[in-house]
Design an enzyme around this catalytic site. Sequence first.
Site, mmCIF file in Angstrom:
data_model
loop_
_atom_site.group_PDB
_atom_site.id
_atom_site.type_symbol
_atom_site.label_atom_id
_atom_site.label_comp_id
_atom_site.label_asym_id
_atom_site.label_seq_id
_atom_site.Cartn_x
_atom_site.Cartn_y
_atom_site.Cartn_z
ATOM 1 N N LYS A 49 -37.206 1.953 20.739
ATOM 2 C CA LYS A 49 -37.563 0.373 21.347
ATOM 3 C C LYS A 49 -36.397 -0.036 21.969
ATOM 4 O O LYS A 49 -36.375 -0.438 23.243
ATOM 5 C CB LYS A 49 -37.670 -0.368 19.984
ATOM 6 C CG LYS A 49 -39.158 -0.257 19.289
ATOM 7 C CD LYS A 49 -39.269 -0.880 18.106
ATOM 8 C CE LYS A 49 -40.413 -0.693 17.059
ATOM 9 N NZ LYS A 49 -40.489 -1.077 15.960
ATOM 10 N N GLN A 93 -36.795 -4.464 11.695
ATOM 11 C CA GLN A 93 -37.390 -3.155 11.429
ATOM 12 C C GLN A 93 -38.147 -3.004 9.963
ATOM 13 O O GLN A 93 -37.107 -3.340 8.925
ATOM 14 C CB GLN A 93 -36.622 -1.900 11.863
ATOM 15 C CG GLN A 93 -37.299 -0.665 11.770
ATOM 16 C CD GLN A 93 -38.552 -0.274 12.272
ATOM 17 O OE1 GLN A 93 -38.241 -0.801 13.597
ATOM 18 N NE2 GLN A 93 -39.490 0.160 11.971
ATOM 19 N N ASP A 116 -43.457 -8.846 16.714
ATOM 20 C CA ASP A 116 -44.194 -7.983 15.883
ATOM 21 C C ASP A 116 -45.655 -8.611 15.492
ATOM 22 O O ASP A 116 -46.503 -7.944 15.058
ATOM 23 C CB ASP A 116 -43.287 -7.547 14.576
ATOM 24 C CG ASP A 116 -42.761 -6.061 14.660
ATOM 25 O OD1 ASP A 116 -43.160 -5.442 15.514
ATOM 26 O OD2 ASP A 116 -41.914 -5.867 13.949
#
Length: 287
Positions: A49, A93, A116
Amino acid sequence: MSATIIDGKALGAKVREEVAALVVEVGHVGLATVLVGDDPASHIYIDLKQKAATAAGMDARDLKLPGDTSEDELLVTIAELNADDGVDGLLVQLPLPDHIDENRVIESIAPEKDVDGIHPVNAGRLYLGRPTLVPGTPLGIMRMLDEYEIPLEGARAVVVGRSAIVGKPMAHLLLQRNATVTICHSRTQDLQRHTLDADVLVAAVGRTHLIAADMVKSGATVIDVGMNRDESSRKVLGDVDPGAMELAAYMTPVPGGVGPMTIAMVLQNAVTAARLRRGVPIATPKN
């Protein structure tokens, strides 16, 4: 006749090019990622990412915290990033170490920075048909279906999997495009009866080859979200038996299908977050 391969790698590269152009247009897009601990897979995902964000011209910040970071310390870090005007998008994460409450952490992220798309506010907006930031995997799948001109209006869509980050948002996105949606999961009785009805089948349950070839309707579009590591061969295998290629009209490969799209759409979400924070309206799908 074998299925047409839905090439997520090529489409992901196309989306990243589009994102790079949008970053120039916006002027500045800041994306911060937070990783707690030393999980090897999480390190790989974060590094991918970060690399993609930097290549797209974003101000990419990479915060890696030790595994013994307390929940309160992590919440302080998130609060600082929420308040930082240079950060447009924020990603923590998952999974987090066992001593940290994931739900509390997710809810602490500013909804307008939640790239997200898993904060309850963003999930609620999706549920109401007014999506802003949507989880990257289902968003990427919708882009795939559009790119390959898969008809959705009136189609029978079956989603196998009910997770908050793939299955449930996937079902809502399909419903908002006027598909008739059925949600199944690993405990659905007579799963084959449902999957054989599917014009569009999305398998996202995390069980190797749960969907056998004879469970796929001839001419269907099959999206395989599964990323299951075979312990003996170390190969990554999907939720759908590759033999389904002989029946499906379109199908994603594993790997090289959904995975590259997820990262690309997280970057797109970062641009969306930056534009929303600057008061630029974002179009939403019609009900």
